[in-house]
Design a protein around this motif. Sequence first.
Motif, PDB file in Angstrom:
ATOM      1  N   GLY A  83       4.677  10.289 -21.747  1.00  0.00           N
ATOM      2  CA  GLY A  83       4.047  11.418 -21.074  1.00  0.00           C
ATOM      3  C   GLY A  83       4.018  11.305 -19.564  1.00  0.00           C
ATOM      4  N   VAL A  84       4.820  10.410 -18.972  1.00  0.00           N
ATOM      5  CA  VAL A  84       4.865  10.227 -17.524  1.00  0.00           C
ATOM      6  C   VAL A  84       6.125  10.901 -16.973  1.00  0.00           C
ATOM      7  CG1 VAL A  84       5.000   8.550 -15.642  1.00  0.00           C
ATOM      8  CG2 VAL A  84       3.564   8.075 -17.647  1.00  0.00           C
ATOM      9  N   THR A  85       5.970  11.622 -15.868  1.00  0.00           N
ATOM     10  CA  THR A  85       7.085  12.361 -15.272  1.00  0.00           C
ATOM     11  C   THR A  85       7.186  12.051 -13.790  1.00  0.00           C
ATOM     12  OG1 THR A  85       6.737  14.168 -16.838  1.00  0.00           O
ATOM     13  CG2 THR A  85       8.089  14.647 -14.905  1.00  0.00           C
ATOM     14  N   PHE A  86       8.403  11.855 -13.322  1.00  0.00           N
ATOM     15  CA  PHE A  86       8.626  11.644 -11.892  1.00  0.00           C
ATOM     16  C   PHE A  86       8.473  12.967 -11.151  1.00  0.00           C
ATOM     17  CE2 PHE A  86      11.125   8.240 -13.945  1.00  0.00           C
ATOM     18  CZ  PHE A  86      10.546   7.139 -13.322  1.00  0.00           C
ATOM     19  N   GLU A  87       8.298  12.903  -9.844  1.00  0.00           N
ATOM     20  CA  GLU A  87       8.019  14.109  -9.063  1.00  0.00           C
ATOM     21  C   GLU A  87       9.176  15.104  -9.044  1.00  0.00           C
ATOM     22  OE1 GLU A  87       6.489  13.059  -5.215  1.00  0.00           O
ATOM     23  OE2 GLU A  87       4.479  12.733  -6.031  1.00  0.00           O
ATOM     24  N   ASP A  88      10.372  14.646  -9.370  1.00  0.00           N
ATOM     25  CA  ASP A  88      11.504  15.581  -9.427  1.00  0.00           C
ATOM     26  C   ASP A  88      11.695  16.170 -10.831  1.00  0.00           C
ATOM     27  OD1 ASP A  88      12.422  13.379 -10.775  1.00  0.00           O
ATOM     28  OD2 ASP A  88      14.242  13.113  -9.588  1.00  0.00           O
ATOM     29  N   GLY A  89      10.732  15.896 -11.709  1.00  0.00           N
ATOM     30  CA  GLY A  89      10.803  16.447 -13.060  1.00  0.00           C
ATOM     31  C   GLY A  89      11.465  15.546 -14.079  1.00  0.00           C
ATOM     32  N   ALA A 116      11.211   4.293  -9.961  1.00  0.00           N
ATOM     33  CA  ALA A 116      11.619   5.490  -9.222  1.00  0.00           C
ATOM     34  C   ALA A 116      12.452   6.395 -10.127  1.00  0.00           C
ATOM     35  CB  ALA A 116      12.428   5.093  -7.990  1.00  0.00           C
ATOM     36  N   SER A 117      12.606   7.645  -9.711  1.00  0.00           N
ATOM     37  CA  SER A 117      13.418   8.589 -10.480  1.00  0.00           C
ATOM     38  C   SER A 117      14.854   8.085 -10.608  1.00  0.00           C
ATOM     39  CB  SER A 117      13.432   9.955  -9.788  1.00  0.00           C
ATOM     40  OG  SER A 117      14.491  10.750 -10.266  1.00  0.00           O
ATOM     41  N   PRO A 138       0.806  -1.226   0.000  1.00  0.00           N
ATOM     42  CA  PRO A 138       0.000   0.000   0.000  1.00  0.00           C
ATOM     43  C   PRO A 138       0.836   1.270   0.000  1.00  0.00           C
ATOM     44  CG  PRO A 138      -0.149  -1.135   2.115  1.00  0.00           C
ATOM     45  CD  PRO A 138       0.504  -2.074   1.155  1.00  0.00           C
ATOM     46  N   TYR A 139       1.967   1.255   0.705  1.00  0.00           N
ATOM     47  CA  TYR A 139       2.847   2.426   0.703  1.00  0.00           C
ATOM     48  C   TYR A 139       3.432   2.658  -0.685  1.00  0.00           C
ATOM     49  CZ  TYR A 139       2.977   1.515   5.807  1.00  0.00           C
ATOM     50  OH  TYR A 139       2.663   1.287   7.132  1.00  0.00           O
ATOM     51  N   MET A 140       4.004   1.602  -1.267  1.00  0.00           N
ATOM     52  CA  MET A 140       4.648   1.721  -2.571  1.00  0.00           C
ATOM     53  C   MET A 140       3.655   2.138  -3.652  1.00  0.00           C
ATOM     54  SD  MET A 140       7.921   0.909  -2.215  1.00  0.00           S
ATOM     55  CE  MET A 140       7.910   1.702  -0.617  1.00  0.00           C
ATOM     56  N   SER A 141       2.460   1.536  -3.631  1.00  0.00           N
ATOM     57  CA  SER A 141       1.489   1.787  -4.698  1.00  0.00           C
ATOM     58  C   SER A 141       0.910   3.191  -4.643  1.00  0.00           C
ATOM     59  CB  SER A 141       0.365   0.758  -4.636  1.00  0.00           C
ATOM     60  OG  SER A 141      -0.336   0.826  -3.404  1.00  0.00           O
ATOM     61  N   ALA A 142       1.049   3.866  -3.512  1.00  0.00           N
ATOM     62  CA  ALA A 142       0.585   5.255  -3.428  1.00  0.00           C
ATOM     63  C   ALA A 142       1.505   6.190  -4.205  1.00  0.00           C
ATOM     64  CB  ALA A 142       0.495   5.689  -1.966  1.00  0.00           C
ATOM     65  N   VAL A 143       2.795   5.906  -4.201  1.00  0.00           N
ATOM     66  CA  VAL A 143       3.760   6.881  -4.713  1.00  0.00           C
ATOM     67  C   VAL A 143       4.522   6.427  -5.960  1.00  0.00           C
ATOM     68  CG1 VAL A 143       4.072   8.004  -2.495  1.00  0.00           C
ATOM     69  CG2 VAL A 143       5.479   6.007  -3.058  1.00  0.00           C
ATOM     70  N   TYR A 144       4.444   5.139  -6.295  1.00  0.00           N
ATOM     71  CA  TYR A 144       5.163   4.630  -7.453  1.00  0.00           C
ATOM     72  C   TYR A 144       4.192   3.993  -8.447  1.00  0.00           C
ATOM     73  CZ  TYR A 144       9.506   5.034  -4.711  1.00  0.00           C
ATOM     74  OH  TYR A 144      10.556   5.502  -3.979  1.00  0.00           O
ATOM     75  N   ASP A 145       4.537   4.054  -9.708  1.00  0.00           N
ATOM     76  CA  ASP A 145       3.873   3.278 -10.752  1.00  0.00           C
ATOM     77  C   ASP A 145       4.725   2.054 -11.049  1.00  0.00           C
ATOM     78  OD1 ASP A 145       1.654   4.975 -11.323  1.00  0.00           O
ATOM     79  OD2 ASP A 145       2.972   6.288 -12.494  1.00  0.00           O
ATOM     80  N   PRO A 154      10.206   8.795  -0.951  1.00  0.00           N
ATOM     81  CA  PRO A 154       9.935   8.320  -2.308  1.00  0.00           C
ATOM     82  C   PRO A 154      10.049   9.419  -3.354  1.00  0.00           C
ATOM     83  CG  PRO A 154       7.873   8.693  -1.145  1.00  0.00           C
ATOM     84  CD  PRO A 154       8.975   8.925  -0.142  1.00  0.00           C
ATOM     85  N   VAL A 155      10.501   9.034  -4.544  1.00  0.00           N
ATOM     86  CA  VAL A 155      10.493   9.939  -5.699  1.00  0.00           C
ATOM     87  C   VAL A 155       9.969   9.118  -6.876  1.00  0.00           C
ATOM     88  CG1 VAL A 155      11.775  11.556  -7.128  1.00  0.00           C
ATOM     89  CG2 VAL A 155      12.541  11.098  -4.788  1.00  0.00           C
ATOM     90  N   GLY A 156       8.656   9.117  -7.020  1.00  0.00           N
ATOM     91  CA  GLY A 156       8.028   8.303  -8.044  1.00  0.00           C
ATOM     92  C   GLY A 156       7.112   9.105  -8.935  1.00  0.00           C
ATOM     93  N   SER A 157       6.249   8.387  -9.656  1.00  0.00           N
ATOM     94  CA  SER A 157       5.265   9.024 -10.531  1.00  0.00           C
ATOM     95  C   SER A 157       3.868   8.533 -10.200  1.00  0.00           C
ATOM     96  CB  SER A 157       5.589   8.698 -11.997  1.00  0.00           C
ATOM     97  OG  SER A 157       5.513   7.294 -12.228  1.00  0.00           O
ATOM     98  N   GLY A 158       3.687   7.986  -9.009  1.00  0.00           N
ATOM     99  CA  GLY A 158       2.460   7.311  -8.633  1.00  0.00           C
ATOM    100  C   GLY A 158       1.243   8.205  -8.503  1.00  0.00           C
TER     101      GLY A 158
END
Length: 517
Positions: free
Chosen positions: A113-119, A181-182, A71-78, A195-199
Amino acid sequence: MTRTRTAALVAIAVAAATALAGCTGNAGGTAGGSTGGNSGGGQEITELKAGVFLDVTSWDPAIADIGFDGPYMSAVYDPLVALDNSGKPVPALATKWEWSADRLTLTADLRTGVTFEDGQKFDAAAAVANIDHLKKGVRSGQAYLNVSGATAKDEDTIEIKLTKRDDSLLYFMGLGRSWMASPAAIAAGSLANGPVGSGPYTFDKANSAPQSQYVFTKKADHWDTATYPFPSVKLFPITDQTASFNAMLSGQLNMQFANAANLAKAKENGWNVASKPSSWVGVQFADRTGAQVKALGEQKVRQAISYAFDSAGILQAVGNGSGTATNQLWPVDGGVYDKSMDTKYKTDMAKAKSLLAEAGYADGFSVKMPMSPIFQAWQPAANQTFGELGIKVEWVDMAMPDYQKNAPTYPMFLAVIAMSGNDMATLSDQVTTAQWYNPNPSVDKFPEVKALVDEVEKADEGAAQTELLKKLNTKLVDLAWWSVWYQADNTYFSVKGIKVQPVTGMMFPTLRFIQRG
C-alpha cells in the motif's frame, strides 16, 4: 574490497570546526523565520527549524552521504530498514526478515500500500531495482560489499543473497543505505535533480534554495506518520557555527548541530543538550608492519607513541572536553568498550622513552607526515610530543581535499575517523576491511589478531560474539594498533519542546530521532 566511509573526512572537518570555537564569517545560509523563539515559548512546536551544518550532497540515495544527509533523506524517502535508539535494525518498508541457517540468504517481507510520489508502486520489483542501484553506488555500495544480488520471490517478498556472512549488513542499511526511490526515477537518472520517494514529507522546492534552506511539508496519510511529529520541517545548512549559534539565540533555529564550546550558554538559555560519541581522534598507523618505516613495525615503538601523548589534555585543549579520553575505538557507551583498559597507556614520557630504547630507537627516528589546515589545532601537541621522543617529523602540507587521498600513503598521520554504532561494523570499518584511512589492514600479518577475527566472524550474534570482540579489543590495544587519544562527541542543542536522540554513525540524526519533548 574497500568500504568507503564518506562521513570520515566530513568528521575531520567538523571536529576541526568545532574545536576552533572562535571562528566567524558568513553562514552557509540565512535561517529565515522566527516562530517558536529561543525557548519554545511554552507552546507546542509545529515547525522544526534545524541547523544541519552541511548542504545536501545529493538527492540520489546511492550518492548521498551517511554523515550529514540523513535529515534530508529521511524527510523524503522511506528506508527498507531503520535503526532504533540503540542502533539496532528495526522494520520500516521491510516489515520483517529472516536469515537462512548459513546466514547467506536474507528473506524480507515488504509493506504493502505504499506509493512513490510519481505514482509508482512500491513492491518487490521496486525494492530489487533499488538494491541493484544502491549496490552499484559509489557511496551506498559500501553496505552491499558481500551482497551478490536481490530477487523478488513474489510481489511483496525479496531475497538478498550474500557471498559471505555479513553481520553488519542490516545495520548499514538502517544507517542510511536502504532509502527507497522511484524505480522510474532511477532508470531515468533524474534523482540528482530532486527526490522522488515515498517519505513522510513533501519537498517544497519552490520555497527552498540550495545552500540556504530546504522546506518540507508533512503528508497527511503517511504509513508512519506518528514517528514524525512536526507538520513542517526547515533544514538550514549553516557551516559557520558562530552564525548557527546566533541563529539559535534569535529564534531563527530551534535545533542545531552544536559547538561544545557554547555549552554553558546553551544551559543558560534552558536548551536541551544531547551528545554521543561520533569519531575517534589520534594517530593512525598506516604502516604497522614497518614496510615504509621500520620502526613502526615494532610494537614497543607504537606503544611508546601511545604512552607519550597526553590524551586528556588534548581533549580539553582542542576538543573543549567534549568526549572521552580513551585508547579504544569501540564506542565508550557500547558493550565491547572496557573502561579498565584506558589506564593501559596512562601518559608516561619516561616509559615511552624506555620502550623506544628497548626497541633500538633511543635517539628516535625520522618520518614524513601529512598536514592540512583542518589538523593544525592538533599539530602543536604532536610537535611537542614527537620532539620529546626524538621522533623527527617532516610535515608535508596539503589542502583539505587532498588529505583523504594522500594521508594513507604516509606511514602514519593525524586522524579523526567516523565511528560506527554497531560492533561488527566497527570490526569491519576499523580493522579488517581496506578503507581510505586503513589501506593496509595487515590482519594476516598478526596471527593472534587473525585468529580472534576468525572466531568473532563465526560466532553467534549476541553475548558470545561480544565477549570475543572484547578479547580482540584487548589484543589490539596491547599491540597499539592505533594511538587513539579520545572519542569525540557530537553535540546538539534544541529548545524546550524538542528532544534529539544522537546516533553513533550519523553525524546528524535522521528525522525519526528528533521528537517533541
